[in-house]
Design a protein around this motif. Structure first.
Motif, PDB file in Angstrom:
ATOM      1  N   SER A  57       0.814  -1.204   0.000  1.00 10.40           N
ATOM      2  CA  SER A  57       0.000   0.000   0.000  1.00 10.40           C
ATOM      3  C   SER A  57       0.857   1.267   0.000  1.00 10.40           C
ATOM      4  N   VAL A  58       0.258   2.327  -0.545  1.00  5.18           N
ATOM      5  CA  VAL A  58       0.880   3.647  -0.574  1.00  5.18           C
ATOM      6  C   VAL A  58      -0.160   4.631  -0.058  1.00  5.18           C
ATOM      7  N   PHE A  59       0.234   5.553   0.787  1.00  5.82           N
ATOM      8  CA  PHE A  59      -0.688   6.492   1.444  1.00  5.82           C
ATOM      9  C   PHE A  59      -1.828   5.750   2.147  1.00  5.82           C
ATOM     10  N   GLY A  60      -1.614   4.512   2.557  1.00  2.00           N
ATOM     11  CA  GLY A  60      -2.660   3.749   3.226  1.00  2.00           C
ATOM     12  C   GLY A  60      -3.664   3.100   2.286  1.00  2.00           C
ATOM     13  N   THR A  61      -3.493   3.296   0.977  1.00  6.08           N
ATOM     14  CA  THR A  61      -4.398   2.682   0.003  1.00  6.08           C
ATOM     15  C   THR A  61      -3.675   1.511  -0.678  1.00  6.08           C
ATOM     16  N   GLN A  62      -4.397   0.434  -0.868  1.00  5.35           N
ATOM     17  CA  GLN A  62      -3.812  -0.711  -1.558  1.00  5.35           C
ATOM     18  C   GLN A  62      -3.282  -0.277  -2.932  1.00  5.35           C
ATOM     19  N   SER A  63      -2.063  -0.719  -3.256  1.00  6.98           N
ATOM     20  CA  SER A  63      -1.397  -0.204  -4.457  1.00  6.98           C
ATOM     21  C   SER A  63      -2.217  -0.345  -5.733  1.00  6.98           C
ATOM     22  N   CYS A  64      -2.899  -1.479  -5.892  1.00  4.90           N
ATOM     23  CA  CYS A  64      -3.632  -1.664  -7.152  1.00  4.90           C
ATOM     24  C   CYS A  64      -4.955  -0.903  -7.157  1.00  4.90           C
ATOM     25  N   LYS A  65      -5.280  -0.253  -6.007  1.00  2.00           N
ATOM     26  CA  LYS A  65      -6.533   0.519  -5.971  1.00  2.00           C
ATOM     27  C   LYS A  65      -6.282   2.011  -5.830  1.00  2.00           C
ATOM     28  N   LEU A  66      -5.064   2.451  -6.088  1.00  2.00           N
ATOM     29  CA  LEU A  66      -4.746   3.876  -5.963  1.00  2.00           C
ATOM     30  C   LEU A  66      -5.614   4.705  -6.899  1.00  2.00           C
ATOM     31  N   THR A  67      -6.158   5.806  -6.374  1.00  2.00           N
ATOM     32  CA  THR A  67      -6.996   6.662  -7.199  1.00  2.00           C
ATOM     33  C   THR A  67      -6.101   7.594  -8.022  1.00  2.00           C
ATOM     34  N   ILE A  68      -6.713   8.255  -8.998  1.00  2.00           N
ATOM     35  CA  ILE A  68      -5.942   9.188  -9.828  1.00  2.00           C
ATOM     36  C   ILE A  68      -5.355  10.293  -8.968  1.00  2.00           C
ATOM     37  N   LYS A  69      -6.158  10.797  -8.040  1.00  2.00           N
ATOM     38  CA  LYS A  69      -5.691  11.858  -7.134  1.00  2.00           C
ATOM     39  C   LYS A  69      -4.450  11.415  -6.359  1.00  2.00           C
ATOM     40  N   GLU A  70      -4.485  10.173  -5.888  1.00  2.00           N
ATOM     41  CA  GLU A  70      -3.344   9.665  -5.138  1.00  2.00           C
ATOM     42  C   GLU A  70      -2.121   9.473  -6.048  1.00  2.00           C
ATOM     43  N   LYS A  71      -2.383   8.992  -7.230  1.00  2.00           N
ATOM     44  CA  LYS A  71      -1.280   8.783  -8.179  1.00  2.00           C
ATOM     45  C   LYS A  71      -0.597  10.099  -8.545  1.00  2.00           C
ATOM     46  N   GLU A  72      -1.395  11.186  -8.546  1.00  2.00           N
ATOM     47  CA  GLU A  72      -0.806  12.495  -8.848  1.00  2.00           C
ATOM     48  C   GLU A  72       0.222  12.900  -7.799  1.00  2.00           C
ATOM     49  N   GLN A  73       0.121  12.307  -6.611  1.00  2.00           N
ATOM     50  CA  GLN A  73       1.053  12.642  -5.531  1.00  2.00           C
ATOM     51  C   GLN A  73       2.314  11.780  -5.549  1.00  2.00           C
ATOM     52  N   ILE A  74       2.414  10.935  -6.574  1.00  2.00           N
ATOM     53  CA  ILE A  74       3.601  10.096  -6.685  1.00  2.00           C
ATOM     54  C   ILE A  74       4.382  10.509  -7.938  1.00  2.00           C
ATOM     55  N   GLY A  75       5.668  10.644  -7.790  1.00  2.00           N
ATOM     56  CA  GLY A  75       6.521  10.901  -8.952  1.00  2.00           C
ATOM     57  C   GLY A  75       7.357   9.661  -9.180  1.00  2.00           C
ATOM     58  N   VAL A  76       7.372   9.188 -10.421  1.00  2.00           N
ATOM     59  CA  VAL A  76       8.052   7.924 -10.671  1.00  2.00           C
ATOM     60  C   VAL A  76       9.129   8.087 -11.724  1.00  2.00           C
ATOM     61  N   CYS A  77      10.252   7.450 -11.483  1.00  2.00           N
ATOM     62  CA  CYS A  77      11.333   7.464 -12.451  1.00  2.00           C
ATOM     63  C   CYS A  77      11.767   6.025 -12.670  1.00  2.00           C
ATOM     64  N   LEU A  78      11.356   5.462 -13.777  1.00  2.00           N
ATOM     65  CA  LEU A  78      11.727   4.081 -14.099  1.00  2.00           C
ATOM     66  C   LEU A  78      12.799   4.097 -15.192  1.00  2.00           C
ATOM     67  N   ALA A  79      13.141   2.921 -15.698  1.00  2.00           N
ATOM     68  CA  ALA A  79      14.219   2.836 -16.686  1.00  2.00           C
ATOM     69  C   ALA A  79      13.906   3.654 -17.943  1.00  2.00           C
ATOM     70  N   ASP A  80      12.628   3.863 -18.200  1.00  2.00           N
ATOM     71  CA  ASP A  80      12.218   4.562 -19.404  1.00  2.00           C
ATOM     72  C   ASP A  80      11.246   5.683 -19.026  1.00  2.00           C
ATOM     73  N   THR A  81      11.271   6.807 -19.768  1.00  2.00           N
ATOM     74  CA  THR A  81      10.358   7.907 -19.431  1.00  2.00           C
ATOM     75  C   THR A  81       8.906   7.543 -19.692  1.00  2.00           C
ATOM     76  N   GLY A  82       8.694   6.640 -20.626  1.00  2.00           N
ATOM     77  CA  GLY A  82       7.322   6.322 -21.006  1.00  2.00           C
ATOM     78  C   GLY A  82       6.831   7.212 -22.134  1.00  2.00           C
ATOM     79  N   PHE A  83       7.650   8.196 -22.503  1.00  2.00           N
ATOM     80  CA  PHE A  83       7.270   9.049 -23.623  1.00  2.00           C
ATOM     81  C   PHE A  83       7.910   8.527 -24.906  1.00  2.00           C
ATOM     82  N   SER A  84       7.242   8.788 -26.013  1.00  2.00           N
ATOM     83  CA  SER A  84       7.791   8.376 -27.295  1.00  2.00           C
ATOM     84  C   SER A  84       9.114   9.085 -27.540  1.00  2.00           C
ATOM     85  N   ASN A  85      10.027   8.379 -28.172  1.00  2.00           N
ATOM     86  CA  ASN A  85      11.331   8.923 -28.529  1.00  2.00           C
ATOM     87  C   ASN A  85      11.247  10.067 -29.527  1.00  2.00           C
ATOM     88  N   GLN A  86      10.106  10.154 -30.194  1.00  2.00           N
ATOM     89  CA  GLN A  86       9.950  11.150 -31.255  1.00  2.00           C
ATOM     90  C   GLN A  86       9.499  12.508 -30.727  1.00  2.00           C
TER      91      GLN A  86
END
Lengths: 282, 125
Positions: A57-86
């Motif tokens: 869980s994150v912020f007390g909410t089960q990870s797979c049930k995170l709301t959009i509002k809660e997700k906005e409070q998380i910043g993520v940096c993974l191996a890839d930006t997730g944006f198109s290379n173009q």
């Protein structure tokens, strides 16, 4: 802020089984060898992978049930930006503006200039360092409460790494409640940033300790056969046979310094911790 | 704050930090009521973990050099000269204790230890 309770995830050739709890305002580091389970742990926290049992869980909410509002409070940096290379920086900026209400456009533009990220070049043409800086910047610019970063400094030279670490330090200074979970291979990055360290090995957390305790109290004793035979083993965590005798890893360096003033004792950093505790010490 | 940390020293970082802030207070470089940098500001400036800074601040508070007002910051407390002198004396005592332990470990007698101290003192004068 983040809680993993007996989270189990089984793959055909690998099982992850971990618990961790990261309170608000803590900077935690996740270290371990390749394939130890660092990225899987991060995916479980983000709800990108569903646990077989246990609770993430994150912020007390089960990870797979995170709301959009809660997700906005998380910043993520993974191996890839997730944006198109173009896409170029301007394209990405307009996407981020729509995605995050908290997106700080002025800050983003200022940072792009400071970090010398060209606005009109497509990401495909960016250098490794530029891509890494962009990934970190994208994670930070919407003023998230929680940053989760998987190897943000991998493959970068020392100057680029320091720039990224300084970005993180500035980000932390702005609000004392901000929390970061960061995984890295480069132990010096974590030693100077993280409050505590989780060592993951074969899908399990084998050690959790405050960083300054590791730096101050852990150490390696180098002893010959005769010294080893009479060595008090009370605070020896692991010993490895060496050509000169034994290398012994302790979490009470001081005890041995006082008891055996003649023994060679080296400081134990995170690199030594990983090598000694996961059996690869040489 | 100009603080110089030695990462290759065996002295823990929080202790180095504590000692330097302490001597700034004793020498009145940091004055009564003055605010110390926030934990994360100092962590950023010195490139060390926030927990290390917090540990140093906590110990300084235990020893009465600073007070932390929750949610506001950490301030230098009324500098008690007596306290400062005692703290310095304590540090010297600790250093002597360490040296004496070492001397005992190699089998020096009390007289031999005192002789070493006398020789060092004479060299300096």
């Amino acid at each position: 802020m983040i809680s993993l309770k007996n989270v189990v995830k089984t793959y055909s050739d690998f099982q992850l089984n971990i618990s961790m709890a990261i309170p608000k305002g803590r900077i935690s580091g996740l270290v371990g060898k390749n394939g130890a389970g660092k990225s899987t742990t991060i995916k479980l926290i983000l709800g990108l992978v569903k646990p077989d049992s246990g609770e993430a869980s994150v912020f007390g909410t089960q990870s797979c049930k995170l709301t959009i509002k809660e997700k906005e409070q998380i910043g993520v940096c993974l191996a890839d930006t997730g944006f198109s290379n173009q896409l170029n920086i301007l394209d990405i900026e307009s996407i981020l503006v729509k995605m995050y209400p908290g997106f700080d456009k002025a800050y983003f533009q200022r940072k792009c200039e400071e970090l010398k990220l060209p606005k009109d070049k497509i990401v495909k043409e960016f250098s490794t360092g530029m891509k890494a800086k962009l990934r970190v910047l994208v994670a930070m610019t919407h003023k998230a409460k929680l940053l989760i970063m998987d190897e943000p400094t991998a493959g970068l030279d020392v100057e680029a790494r320091n720039e990224i670490l300084d970005m993180l330090r500035n980000y932390l200074e702005e609000d004392e409640e901000r929390t970061i979970l960061i995984s890295s291979h480069i132990s010096s990055d974590l030693e100077n940033l993280c409050d505590d360290i989780y060592l993951i090995h074969d899908g399990k957390i084998i050690l959790h300790e405050d960083t300054d305790v590791i730096l101050d109290q852990y150490g390696i004793l180098k002893v010959n056969e005769a010294q080893y035979a009479t060595l008090d083993q009370t605070y020896i965590l692991k010993s490895h046979k060496e050509h000169y005798g034994y290398a012994c890893f302790t979490n009470e360096k001081k005890y041995y310094q006082e008891k055996y003033p003649d023994i060679v004792i080296e400081k134990g950093g995170i690199d030594e911790l990983i090598l000694m505790m996961t059996g690869g010490y040489r | 704050m100009d603080i110089i940390l030695n990462h290759s020293s065996m002295i823990p970082i929080y202790e180095q930090l504590m000692d330097q802030i302490k001597s700034k207070i004793i020498q009145s470089v940091l004055k009564e009521g003055e605010a110390l940098p926030s934990v994360r500001t100092l962590a950023r400036e010195l490139r060390i973990s926030a927990l290390t800074v917090k540990k140093a601040y906590d110990r300084l508070e235990e020893e009465g050099f600073v007070t932390t007002v929750h949610g506001k910051g950490t301030y230098v407390t009324a500098s008690d000269k007596q306290l400062a002198v005692e703290a310095r004396r304590k540090a010297v005592e600790d250093a002597f204790t360490k040296a004496i332990d070492k001397a005992k470990a190699v089998g020096l007698s009390k007289e031999e230890i005192l002789e070493i101290v006398n020789i060092i003192m004479e060299d300096e004068s």
